[in-house]
Design a protein around this motif. Sequence first.
Motif, mmCIF file in Angstrom:
data_model
loop_
_atom_site.group_PDB
_atom_site.id
_atom_site.type_symbol
_atom_site.label_atom_id
_atom_site.label_comp_id
_atom_site.label_asym_id
_atom_site.label_seq_id
_atom_site.Cartn_x
_atom_site.Cartn_y
_atom_site.Cartn_z
ATOM 1 N N LYS B 282 -2.837 47.145 56.430
ATOM 2 C CA LYS B 282 -4.396 47.001 56.384
ATOM 3 C C LYS B 282 -4.808 47.057 54.986
ATOM 4 O O LYS B 282 -4.170 47.711 54.169
ATOM 5 C CB LYS B 282 -4.867 48.443 56.997
ATOM 6 N N TRP B 283 -5.889 46.290 54.821
ATOM 7 C CA TRP B 283 -6.455 46.367 53.553
ATOM 8 C C TRP B 283 -7.910 46.562 53.621
ATOM 9 O O TRP B 283 -8.708 45.936 54.367
ATOM 10 C CB TRP B 283 -6.269 44.952 52.763
ATOM 11 N N ILE B 284 -8.269 47.684 52.871
ATOM 12 C CA ILE B 284 -9.888 48.103 52.905
ATOM 13 C C ILE B 284 -10.259 47.750 51.214
ATOM 14 O O ILE B 284 -9.827 48.480 50.486
ATOM 15 C CB ILE B 284 -10.002 49.414 53.173
ATOM 16 N N GLU B 285 -11.143 46.831 51.164
ATOM 17 C CA GLU B 285 -11.558 46.545 49.996
ATOM 18 C C GLU B 285 -12.542 47.475 49.505
ATOM 19 O O GLU B 285 -13.323 48.027 50.093
ATOM 20 C CB GLU B 285 -12.411 45.087 50.009
ATOM 21 N N ASP B 286 -12.123 48.088 48.173
ATOM 22 C CA ASP B 286 -12.851 49.136 47.727
ATOM 23 C C ASP B 286 -14.117 48.516 47.021
ATOM 24 O O ASP B 286 -14.414 47.419 46.818
ATOM 25 C CB ASP B 286 -12.220 50.517 46.937
ATOM 26 N N ARG B 287 -15.035 49.686 46.551
ATOM 27 C CA ARG B 287 -16.569 48.929 46.265
ATOM 28 C C ARG B 287 -16.199 48.371 45.005
ATOM 29 O O ARG B 287 -16.973 47.458 44.627
ATOM 30 C CB ARG B 287 -17.455 50.272 46.330
ATOM 31 N N VAL B 288 -15.353 48.912 43.963
ATOM 32 C CA VAL B 288 -14.975 48.162 42.614
ATOM 33 C C VAL B 288 -14.571 46.882 42.952
ATOM 34 O O VAL B 288 -14.899 46.021 42.023
ATOM 35 C CB VAL B 288 -14.337 49.110 41.641
ATOM 36 N N GLU B 289 -13.636 46.774 43.812
ATOM 37 C CA GLU B 289 -12.977 45.576 44.238
ATOM 38 C C GLU B 289 -14.225 44.449 44.448
ATOM 39 O O GLU B 289 -14.154 43.394 44.286
ATOM 40 C CB GLU B 289 -11.977 45.461 45.360
ATOM 41 N N TYR B 290 -15.121 45.142 45.345
ATOM 42 C CA TYR B 290 -16.022 44.283 46.024
ATOM 43 C C TYR B 290 -16.951 43.814 44.842
ATOM 44 O O TYR B 290 -17.294 42.615 44.863
ATOM 45 C CB TYR B 290 -16.922 44.860 47.183
ATOM 46 N N LEU B 291 -17.351 44.812 43.977
ATOM 47 C CA LEU B 291 -18.311 44.407 42.990
ATOM 48 C C LEU B 291 -17.591 43.557 41.813
ATOM 49 O O LEU B 291 -18.352 42.897 41.206
ATOM 50 C CB LEU B 291 -18.738 45.768 42.382
ATOM 51 N N THR B 292 -16.250 43.662 41.679
ATOM 52 C CA THR B 292 -15.635 42.769 40.783
ATOM 53 C C THR B 292 -15.374 41.458 41.261
ATOM 54 O O THR B 292 -15.624 40.500 40.317
ATOM 55 C CB THR B 292 -14.392 43.561 40.230
ATOM 56 N N ALA B 293 -14.641 41.428 42.542
ATOM 57 C CA ALA B 293 -14.115 40.199 42.946
ATOM 58 C C ALA B 293 -14.523 39.948 44.537
ATOM 59 O O ALA B 293 -13.652 39.221 44.974
ATOM 60 C CB ALA B 293 -12.838 40.151 42.494
ATOM 61 N N GLY B 294 -15.561 40.454 44.861
ATOM 62 C CA GLY B 294 -15.684 40.384 46.380
ATOM 63 C C GLY B 294 -16.409 39.155 46.747
ATOM 64 O O GLY B 294 -16.744 38.339 45.982
ATOM 65 N N GLY B 295 -16.995 39.163 47.985
ATOM 66 C CA GLY B 295 -17.641 37.852 48.517
ATOM 67 C C GLY B 295 -18.866 37.658 48.655
ATOM 68 O O GLY B 295 -19.490 36.925 49.542
ATOM 69 N N SER B 296 -19.624 38.369 47.601
ATOM 70 C CA SER B 296 -21.118 38.417 47.771
ATOM 71 C C SER B 296 -21.720 38.026 46.530
ATOM 72 O O SER B 296 -22.841 37.895 46.493
ATOM 73 C CB SER B 296 -21.405 39.822 47.974
#
Lengths: 293, 812, 164
Positions: B282-296
């Motif tokens: 399981k990989w749950i992207e955390d918010r810092v990952e999301y904001l740093t290098a996520g898909g948005s």
Amino acid sequence: MKPAPFEYAAPPTLDEALAILSENDPDEVKILAGGQSLMPLLNMRLARPELLLDLTRIDELGGISARNGGLSIGALATKRDVEDSALVRERNPLFMESTIMIGHPQIRNRGTVGGSMVQADPAAEYPAVAVALGAELVARGPGGERVIEADDFFITYLTTSLEPGEILTEVRIPDLAAGTGWSIQELARRHGDFAIVGAVAMLRLESGICVDLRVVIFGASDRARRHSEAEALLAGERPSAALFDAAGRAVGQSLEDPTDDVHASAEYRRDLARVLCVRTLTEAVERAEGSGG
Amino acid sequence: MAVDIPKSFEELPTSAPRHIGRGRRRIEDPALLTGRTQFIDDVELPRMLHCAILRSPFAHARITGIDTQEAEALPGVVAIVTGEDALRWSHPAQSSPEGWGTHCLATDAVRYVGEPVAAVAAISRYVAEDAMELITVEYDPLDVVADPAAAMKADSPLVHAGQGTNVMMDRVFTWGEVEQAFEKADCVVSEEFRWNRMGANPTETFGCICEWDPLDLSLTIRGSIQSPSMFGLGRAATFALPSNKVNIISQPHGGSFGGKGGTRGTDVTCLLSRKADGRPVKWIEDRVEYLTAGGSQAWDRYYSASIAVRNDGIVTGLRVALVDDLGATGEAYGAICAAKPLAAFTGPYTIPVAEYDLKLVATNKVPSGPYRGMGPPPHFFVLEQLMDLAARQLGIDPAEFRRKNFIPKDAFPYMIPSGNEYDSGDYEEVLNQALALADYPALRSAQAEARKEGRLVGIGVASAIEPGVFDWNAYAIVGMPGTGVPEGATVSIDIMGFITVRVGFSLEGQGQYTLVSQLVSDYFGTDPEMVRVVYLDTQSAPPSFGPGGSRLGVAITGAVLGACDRIRTKASQVVAGLMQTEPENIVLRDGQFGIPGVPEAQMSVAEVAGTMLARSDLLPPDVDPRPEATHVWTAAGRTPADEEGRAKSYLTAAQAVHVVQVEIDRETGFVEIQRYCLADDCGTRLNPATVEGQTDGSVAQGIGAALLEEYSFDSDGQPQTTTFMDYLMPTVYEVPTVEKVAVVTPSPFTPLGAKGCGEGAIHTTPAAVLCAINDALAPLGQMAREVPAAPKRLWDLIRLAEDTSAEGSRTG
Amino acid sequence: MAGRQIRVNINGTDHQAIVEPRLSLADFLRHELGLTGTHIGCEHGVCGICNVLIDGRSMRSCLLLAVQVDGRSVETVEGLAEGEKLHPIQEAFMDEQGLQCGFCTPGFIMSLKELLDRNPNPSEDEIKDVLGGSICRCTGYAGILRAVQSAVAKMGGGRPSLLD
């Protein structure tokens, strides 16, 4: 985003907490109060203590009471405790107002008065109000109790004059003198965010003349600071828009090394400090006039 | 078998629809409200491991060594993967434009901060993060280019040395005699604009559980996946697997807005599962990952644009030059966002010719991806500012200026110069309704009073098109192949008359399961509570794309009504046989099959279904005995793109007019939205409450875009906004109350006349808010050209005006 | 870092567990107890999605450690409905489409429960104060504001003039 491992202690008394602190390398211990600032740092592994010393089980550090013309607020009293306190509401509406401005209810339910002071975030309301009111911060350490003036307590970004091994136990807030007009205002990108810049103004009117002035700017530089040059411009004078403007300009000019970040440039902060100085002085005078002072 | 899909409520087999067209309680909600809905992080599988991803701290560096020994020795660690594993077991990501993808773990160099370098699978996320810290990576920093203008220069550092350039695409598309239009214009208005990166930030980040089957050589991937079928094809290509060996299970997810991303993290997690001998990871992207290098991270754009205008206020040409900073790779399909404006290039206006000078550029930043609206919101921000500039120059009221240029209601279907066809609309009526709702003349007179006091009050009137029901052909210019986006549904009636609908998309928030239940219950005269909607994974579901491109409401309506019609046809044959008549004499109405006007010759849907399932011996020999049918709906008449990118692409064109009043604090640059009114027309409203919800949410996201949200980077490509303290999502305090009025012009091309409406207001909101801000600034001779219009930027403009005027008074 | 024993009352039921000190309350609820209705949105205290009630007060469960709730009572979204009967706040969210994806909803609901338990007739400022501590990305807050109004009415309070 999970904390690195740590040992955990949650002693029920201050003495035990101090003993634990003295038995460990102070650099390896983090003191936990409400955790609203420390926990994110732990989660991000930006803080990684060997030992987390949780003070929230120490009942003697809670509570709000009247004391010698002021309020004694236990370091572990939460912002919620302050918000719900009839005593604070009655004795110090400025302190109450600054409390309600902090974050959101979910944060105030947990975050403590002492925690905000010790965190010493330059954009936080409590250090600014403590400086403005001339609060005293009481610390206990191996050498016993020490009372520190607010202006000497806050050093710079996230740094206080607490010694390693000391624990903040109490914040003493003098009551507002009768007839004091006050104002606290801040500009934040969103409601509840840390301020880009904030200001606190306090004064009394004696026969229409400004006395006992306090002008504090926060969020604009490394710590909340009094601006005596602005205070001096108004002291002994009748309040006027022109004087407020002059005080504002003095604040803008004297602000040292304003913060520069993604939300605001240094130059912008300098100007906002000017604007908020004028606005808070204006409101403080209105309050002073309203109180019949 | 001809399938008859109703084009309006009146064509449904019911005397009066009781469910469709009404707002109603959603069948999704009880589980969501009680915490029972299973999001991806709620799923636990036996022997499951947890992944943490080690990411690059550099925007550009060569990797000279990785040491994982210490991490491997940590108790609880089961597997670690690095670029070597990615090279051994996977291909570089597919990309748009083609050839700009990389492996999911850096193999030689890192090209943006946050790029995955290694990953750990361990018994818990806590232990996985502990292990991550024990991995040492040696980097040799390289020169960084974080600005697309610099990246286009000959001496720029190269993001991909092998490409020889950072320019991923550079083409000019010309639609009509543009040169001539600008030569003949009475007035040409030109301006430059900057739209900063911002993006989706759904409240749930991306997450997945990947399971590699070492014997079957197949992959099962559960996740918060918006487009499961496309996601599955992508993984099959990455891992060189036959497409039937990848099964995607899309869990209900906490919003997406196009910005769930997750492909790279999924590929990393798949590698870990393979290395861990097939244990689920399981990989749950955390918010810092999301904001740093996520898909948005979407829409990092520099615009230079002009319109040609006649003195009578008619716009005769549009030129848009866009430099779009796509970041380090093309893997996240940000390029599609640059192509989509072709579907509505000239907005709601009759502008006859247009030109698009499009440059896609690589820099050392996170690959840019899609976000609600995909690409038109910044495009319309630009177009609407030009419209206001021209109106101001010609002394025409901005609302009237738009009215003059609207496509008239009798001109539909209307072909725009960039090749798409709009289905229907009554733009003038929408404008009238919006102006009436806002009491526009009163707003203007209040503004005049405020201006006398020196206050910066502004009113924005903006209009935009929401292309609905996307097709791949819209993106042909950036290398997306093909035409046609199917959506299927299987409707089954059981022996007791209860109905189950099986679909290939999971919950995302738009209430489509409720819509399905509304459609079916009105079609068969039952209640939504008797309808069950069931999600099927990609190995079982009918052809499906799922939500995206404002399509699913329309598409699933077509699929469900088509399947219902197929059942109706079958059941009519059965009933005709039982009643000894011809099938064409049998009519379904209000839940009864029978001969009209003959009360004794009627059977309920449940009776017919029961008969079909229990008594196949009684049925005509050539009738399928199952009261069940699958229909796959695909928008008809879509055309392949020509060499200039022109195609009939998006099937519907919803339109809106927003009227916004703002006041800028002259001293601080802070903006207050004092009034927000809108009128919109998205055709038939299948569930008005849901449509309103989409509109409200989309306005809020548009407010965020206009005023708050921005991914900032420093010149070294270091992200500055990696927490929710710095990436500013609108809260209840920042979103104004939105006053709304609906105009309904049904689409002639769609089931029930509905138009795509899911992306909605974000097409118009940033344009309208900026129009209002610029209206407020106009007396100062200043203009906000940059989004978001953050206070610091407006303060700069106001200071500039005051300095200029001070200078003027000194010299004058 | 030995595990520590804690006793905590969750939604009216006493639990005992041995937890690592660094385990967050949110992870404890979700992954040790299977109470996955409390969702995690940012893990740094800003988004409000993980709000739960501790001794009746709403707090971020990502900013609390499981060891810190030893001896306390915790309420989560799983504790609201009584069997098939939804809590009035849940009903109100359903009636007014106060949710879309529903991921943030439990955090909003728990904070609102604190508010309405203490103050059945809150002012607009008091309502916004509470809602301002959570982020919803879907609804633009309009449906949530309607839902609060409806919940106040259902729970016997007056009607705030929030949408006037």
